[in-house]
Design an enzyme around this catalytic site. Structure first.
Site, short mmCIF file in Angstrom:
data_model
loop_
_atom_site.label_atom_id
_atom_site.label_comp_id
_atom_site.label_asym_id
_atom_site.label_seq_id
_atom_site.Cartn_x
_atom_site.Cartn_y
_atom_site.Cartn_z
N LYS A 78 4.11 -6.80 3.92
CA LYS A 78 3.84 -5.40 3.64
C LYS A 78 3.49 -4.76 4.98
O LYS A 78 2.96 -5.39 5.88
CB LYS A 78 2.72 -5.23 2.61
CG LYS A 78 1.35 -5.70 3.03
CD LYS A 78 0.52 -4.75 3.85
CE LYS A 78 0.47 -3.37 3.23
NZ LYS A 78 -0.24 -2.43 4.16
N THR A 129 0.87 -1.19 0.00
CA THR A 129 0.00 0.00 0.00
C THR A 129 0.90 1.24 0.00
O THR A 129 1.37 1.66 -1.04
CB THR A 129 -0.97 0.00 1.20
OG1 THR A 129 -0.26 -0.22 2.42
CG2 THR A 129 -2.02 -1.09 1.03
N THR A 185 1.29 -8.63 12.40
CA THR A 185 1.77 -7.38 11.83
C THR A 185 0.76 -6.99 10.76
O THR A 185 -0.37 -7.48 10.79
CB THR A 185 3.19 -7.56 11.26
OG1 THR A 185 3.60 -6.30 10.76
CG2 THR A 185 3.25 -8.60 10.21
N ASN A 203 -0.51 10.46 5.92
CA ASN A 203 -1.75 10.02 6.55
C ASN A 203 -2.84 11.08 6.55
O ASN A 203 -4.02 10.76 6.72
CB ASN A 203 -1.46 9.55 7.99
CG ASN A 203 -0.81 8.18 7.99
OD1 ASN A 203 -1.48 7.18 7.80
ND2 ASN A 203 0.49 8.15 8.18
N SER A 250 -6.99 10.28 -0.49
CA SER A 250 -7.00 11.17 -1.67
C SER A 250 -6.42 10.49 -2.89
O SER A 250 -5.49 9.72 -2.76
CB SER A 250 -6.21 12.43 -1.39
OG SER A 250 -6.59 13.03 -0.18
N GLU A 278 5.90 4.85 7.53
CA GLU A 278 5.48 5.95 6.65
C GLU A 278 6.27 7.22 6.96
O GLU A 278 6.21 7.75 8.06
CB GLU A 278 3.98 6.18 6.78
CG GLU A 278 3.18 5.06 6.14
CD GLU A 278 1.70 5.11 6.45
OE1 GLU A 278 0.94 4.51 5.68
OE2 GLU A 278 1.32 5.73 7.46
#
Length: 410
Positions: free
Chosen positions: A186, A160, A197, A405, A410, A283
């Site tokens: 992932k 992702t 996880t 985040n 979007s 991230e």
């Protein structure tokens, strides 16, 4: 056999792909759930495999988890795992269960196997209805192969917000035969698992029964996947599944087997590799943070302290800003809930002592800034209270995490 001997007999494979063990194939394609990137994948064993799994403890769970749990806990055999990214198939009412079951049935029909041998995993946006037309068409297009290219396609299709694929594989010796264990995962955000996880898939050609495999995976998960944190959020879809198809031809593995440590240590190393890759790819992250704790009352308390320190937003931002603010570290140790004596605490960053037995120690700010600028930063905490040891892994907290985040949908 000793642990040192087990380490010496384990070999890291250069191919690092999920189909390295005998009898596994994979595929990954773009079906249309995402705009351009691959978003549908399948992992297949030539024969029904022993299976084990660990899952999110979030009370809100996506429909695919329930399908996969049924396979893991009731059938106790798995031959295929169908995975999509781009949609979590979570919190969409009664339709979500139908969609997960449809994915399972279509994949079973495609492979000409029983539906109760197929697991289902989904990852992506929560609360949006799954568009089943591209999924159904995509399942028909999946063509599992045992090639490196197919393994890469699988690894890409499950991502992702990840910035890199996460693959690893090792071989070891059991009964004089080569046994291979490989993993792919992932995970980049919403990483604060309990018994799981984000998504992790492990394959091995070892011969081991499902009940033994389940106990082993659960134990190893506490030391690896449960020892990472990115942002303190637990997803609705967290899953780790291992399939063991027995095609290596060894005698069935149990803790009493003379080569048990070879298998256990190799599986733990695969899981730890994946856990650290997930933490490092948090991230917006720029650095992997490792926290090692020694001298706690117990291993459990040591792991609790390590995870509290690495999960502290103030510690994470200090590492991002290259600020040697050890006060944030000792504060996290104190509020971890574990038993501590402030007068016995020693803290190091990158081997440089900053606090010894509760007393500040002079250190070079320039040297600490150099250490904190590295891609990997290690924090060491000694409590001086017992024999307990533990590790945890996480990442720094950056401006980019907020940006990613703030616009995830979007």
């Amino acid at each position: 056999m000793t642990l040192i001997a087990s380490i010496n007999i384990m070999k890291k494979l250069s191919s690092k792909n999920i189909v390295s063990p005998k009898g596994f194939k994979a595929s990954g394609i773009h079906c249309g759930l995402k705009h351009k990137k691959k978003d549908l994948a399948v992992l297949v064993s030539e024969v029904p495999a022993s299976v084990a799994g660990v899952f999110t403890t979030n009370a809100v769970q996506a429909a695919p988890l329930k399908v996969t749990k049924e396979v893991v806990y009731t059938t106790k055999k798995m031959q295929a795992m169908i995975v999509n990214s781009g949609n979590a198939n979570a919190c969409t009412g009664k339709q979500r269960a139908k969609d997960a079951q449809t994915m399972q049935a279509l994949m079973a029909e495609k492979l000409c196997i029983e539906a109760n041998l197929v697991g289902v995993c989904s990852t992506g946006v929560i609360g949006e209805m799954m568009n089943m037309e591209p999924v159904a068409n995509g399942i028909n297009q999946l063509a599992p192969k045992d090639s490196l290219e197919s393994a890469i396609d699988f690894a890409q299709a499950i991502l992702t917000t990840d910035t890199v694929m996460k693959n690893t594989s090792y071989s070891t010796i059991v009964d004089g035969k080569e046994v291979i264990i490989a993993g792919v995962a992932k995970g980049s955000g919403m990483i604060e698992p309990n018994m799981a996880t984000m998504l992790g898939f492990i394959t091995t050609d070892a011969n081991i029964e499902s009940d033994v495999l389940q106990a082993t995976l659960s134990d190893i998960t506490n030391l690896t996947f449960n020892a990472i944190t990115v942002d303190g959020d637990t997803s609705t879809n967290d899953t780790v599944v291992i399939m063991a198809n027995g095609l290596a031809g060894n005698e069935a593995l149990t803790p009493a087997h003379p080569d048990w440590q070879n298998f256990y240590y190799t599986l733990k190393t695969v899981a730890q590799d994946l856990a650290k890759m997930i933490a490092k790819d948090g991230e917006g992250a720029t650095k992997l943070i490792e926290v090692e704790v020694e001298g706690a009352f117990s291993d459990e308390e040591a792991r609790k302290i390590a995870k509290t320190v690495v999960g502290s937003p103030l510690v994470k931002t200090a590492v991002f800003g290259c600020d040697a603010n050890w006060g944030r570290i000792i504060a996290a140790v104190g509020y971890s809930g574990a038993k501590v004596d402030p007068d016995k605490i020693t803290i190091q960053i990158g081997g440089t002592t900053m606090v010894e037995n509760g007393e500040p120690v002079p250190f070079s700010e320039d040297e600490l800034i150099r250490i904190l600028k590295m891609n990997e930063v290690k924090i060491y905490v000694s409590l001086g209270m017992g024999e307990g040891k533990g590790h945890a892994w996480g990442c720094d907290l950056t401006y980019d995490y907020v940006q990613i985040n703030a616009s995830y949908r979007s």
